[in-house]
Design a protein around this motif. Structure first.
Motif, PDB file in Angstrom:
ATOM      1  N   ALA A  50       3.953  -3.267   1.537  1.00 18.31           N
ATOM      2  CA  ALA A  50       5.322  -3.347   2.056  1.00 18.31           C
ATOM      3  C   ALA A  50       6.246  -3.395   0.848  1.00 18.31           C
ATOM      4  O   ALA A  50       6.130  -4.297   0.024  1.00 18.31           O
ATOM      5  N   PRO A  51       7.153  -2.412   0.693  1.00 18.44           N
ATOM      6  CA  PRO A  51       7.955  -2.327  -0.528  1.00 18.44           C
ATOM      7  C   PRO A  51       8.787  -3.570  -0.785  1.00 18.44           C
ATOM      8  O   PRO A  51       9.335  -4.184   0.127  1.00 18.44           O
ATOM      9  N   LEU A  52       8.846  -3.922  -2.064  1.00 22.88           N
ATOM     10  CA  LEU A  52       9.591  -5.094  -2.533  1.00 22.88           C
ATOM     11  C   LEU A  52      10.693  -4.585  -3.463  1.00 22.88           C
ATOM     12  O   LEU A  52      10.420  -3.778  -4.350  1.00 22.88           O
ATOM     13  N   GLY A  53      11.912  -5.038  -3.295  1.00 25.51           N
ATOM     14  CA  GLY A  53      13.006  -4.604  -4.168  1.00 25.51           C
ATOM     15  C   GLY A  53      13.140  -3.094  -4.158  1.00 25.51           C
ATOM     16  O   GLY A  53      13.160  -2.475  -3.093  1.00 25.51           O
ATOM     17  N   GLU A  55      10.883  -0.939  -5.225  1.00 30.11           N
ATOM     18  CA  GLU A  55       9.607  -0.209  -5.188  1.00 30.11           C
ATOM     19  C   GLU A  55       9.736   0.976  -4.234  1.00 30.11           C
ATOM     20  O   GLU A  55      10.525   0.927  -3.284  1.00 30.11           O
ATOM     21  N   PRO A  75      -1.525  -6.146   2.273  1.00 35.10           N
ATOM     22  CA  PRO A  75      -2.059  -7.299   1.552  1.00 35.10           C
ATOM     23  C   PRO A  75      -1.267  -8.575   1.782  1.00 35.10           C
ATOM     24  O   PRO A  75      -0.057  -8.542   1.993  1.00 35.10           O
ATOM     25  N   PHE A  98       6.061 -14.593  -3.178  1.00 37.67           N
ATOM     26  CA  PHE A  98       6.866 -13.712  -4.041  1.00 37.67           C
ATOM     27  C   PHE A  98       7.885 -12.892  -3.236  1.00 37.67           C
ATOM     28  O   PHE A  98       8.293 -11.810  -3.653  1.00 37.67           O
ATOM     29  N   VAL A 100       7.314 -11.080  -0.793  1.00 43.09           N
ATOM     30  CA  VAL A 100       6.707  -9.864  -0.258  1.00 43.09           C
ATOM     31  C   VAL A 100       6.582 -10.009   1.261  1.00 43.09           C
ATOM     32  O   VAL A 100       6.313 -11.096   1.767  1.00 43.09           O
ATOM     33  N   PRO A 119       1.304   0.015  -5.614  1.00 40.30           N
ATOM     34  CA  PRO A 119       2.622  -0.030  -6.238  1.00 40.30           C
ATOM     35  C   PRO A 119       2.450  -0.439  -7.691  1.00 40.30           C
ATOM     36  O   PRO A 119       1.387  -0.929  -8.086  1.00 40.30           O
ATOM     37  N   ARG A 129      -2.132   1.606 -15.171  1.00 34.77           N
ATOM     38  CA  ARG A 129      -1.089   0.976 -14.361  1.00 34.77           C
ATOM     39  C   ARG A 129      -0.662  -0.346 -14.964  1.00 34.77           C
ATOM     40  O   ARG A 129      -1.493  -1.079 -15.490  1.00 34.77           O
TER      41      ARG A 129
END
Ligand SMILES: Nc1nc2c(c(=O)[nH]1)N(C=O)[C@@H](CNc1ccc(C(=O)N[C@@H](CCC(=O)O)C(=O)O)cc1)CN2
Ligand SMILES: Nc1ncnc2c1ncn2[C@@H]1O[C@H](COP(=O)(O)OP(=O)(O)OP(=O)(O)O)[C@@H](O)[C@H]1O
Length: 184
Positions: A50-53, A55, A75, A98, A100, A119, A129
């Motif tokens: 699930a995108p954060l900020g 991302e 996750p 965090f 998320v 990500p 990475r």
């Protein structure tokens, strides 16, 4: 080690500088590249995020996956490990560690074989990475040799050569708004 911290800071800054529109336009192009790839079309099981900020927002990929009856998991962090849980709607995500968005714990899964969207803060064309520096992905995918890891990033997150460490697991593919790249 200090160098790694500096590099992380630089790439976080580049990503955070993007406008909402830039994030949306580039994310949409990245999603199109994913959806039209064989990797996605052949995948039945997907480990997503699930995108954060700022991302890359892969929610259109996830929606398309659900439409195509693919099974998709997200996750959730427990201390220094993460576990994946299957959901079938974004309403089953709640803000957690965090900040998320994490899945409800109803349906735990532990698949040997899956397509994994990873990500990251920065990647290089060799598949190296750099994440937030907590090591969750490296620990989780250690030994999971049948999981195909796909780094998802904006072109501006691609470095010439990132410093590598003992525990780093490379991604097999990297997707940006310019296309899908196989490692090397
Ligand atoms: N979307 C997403 N989910 C994920 C990860 C991730 O990198 N991205 N993770 C991969 O490990 C795990 C969570 N780990 C995390 C570890 C540290 C931070 C963190 O330090 N975040 C920054 C703010 C992020 C930003 O907007 O730049 C912070 O709190 O300062 C976030 C997630 C599992 N879920
Ligand atoms: N397989 C592993 N076993 C034990 N410790 C590990 C493993 N992988 C990474 N670590 C530890 O996790 C810490 C962070 O690693 P690293 O800097 O590579 O994180 P990252 O990949 O940037 O972050 P993340 O995966 O959380 O986004 C390091 O201290 C490293 O020693």
């Amino acid at each position: 080690m200090m160098e790694k911290k500096e590099i992380r800071k630089q790439y976080k800054m580049l990503r955070n500088k993007m406008s909402e529109m830039e994030v949306k336009e580039k994310s949409d192009r990245i999603c199109q590249n994913i959806i039209s790839s064989n990797l996605f079309q052949q995948a039945e099981r997907i480990l997503a995020y699930a995108p954060l900020g700022n991302e890359v927002d892969i929610r259109p990929v996830i929606e398309e996956g659900w439409r195509q009856q693919k099974r998709i998991v997200f996750p959730k962090v427990f201390g220094d490990t993460m576990r994946y849980f299957e959901i079938s709607s974004f309403s089953q995500l709640k803000e957690g560690t965090f900040h998320v968005m994490e899945p409800v714990e109803t349906n735990p899964v532990d698949w040997e074989e899956a397509l994994v969207f990873v990500p990251g803060v920065a990647f290089d064309r060799q598949g190296n990475r750099m994440g937030y520096g907590k090591g969750y992905y490296d620990r989780f995918f250690e030994g999971k040799t049948d999981c195909v890891k796909v780094g998802v990033a904006y072109e501006l997150q691609v470095a010439d050569q990132l410093p590598t460490e003992e525990n780093d697991l490379p991604v097999e593919y990297l997707v940006t708004e310019k296309g899908v790249w196989k490692r090397q």
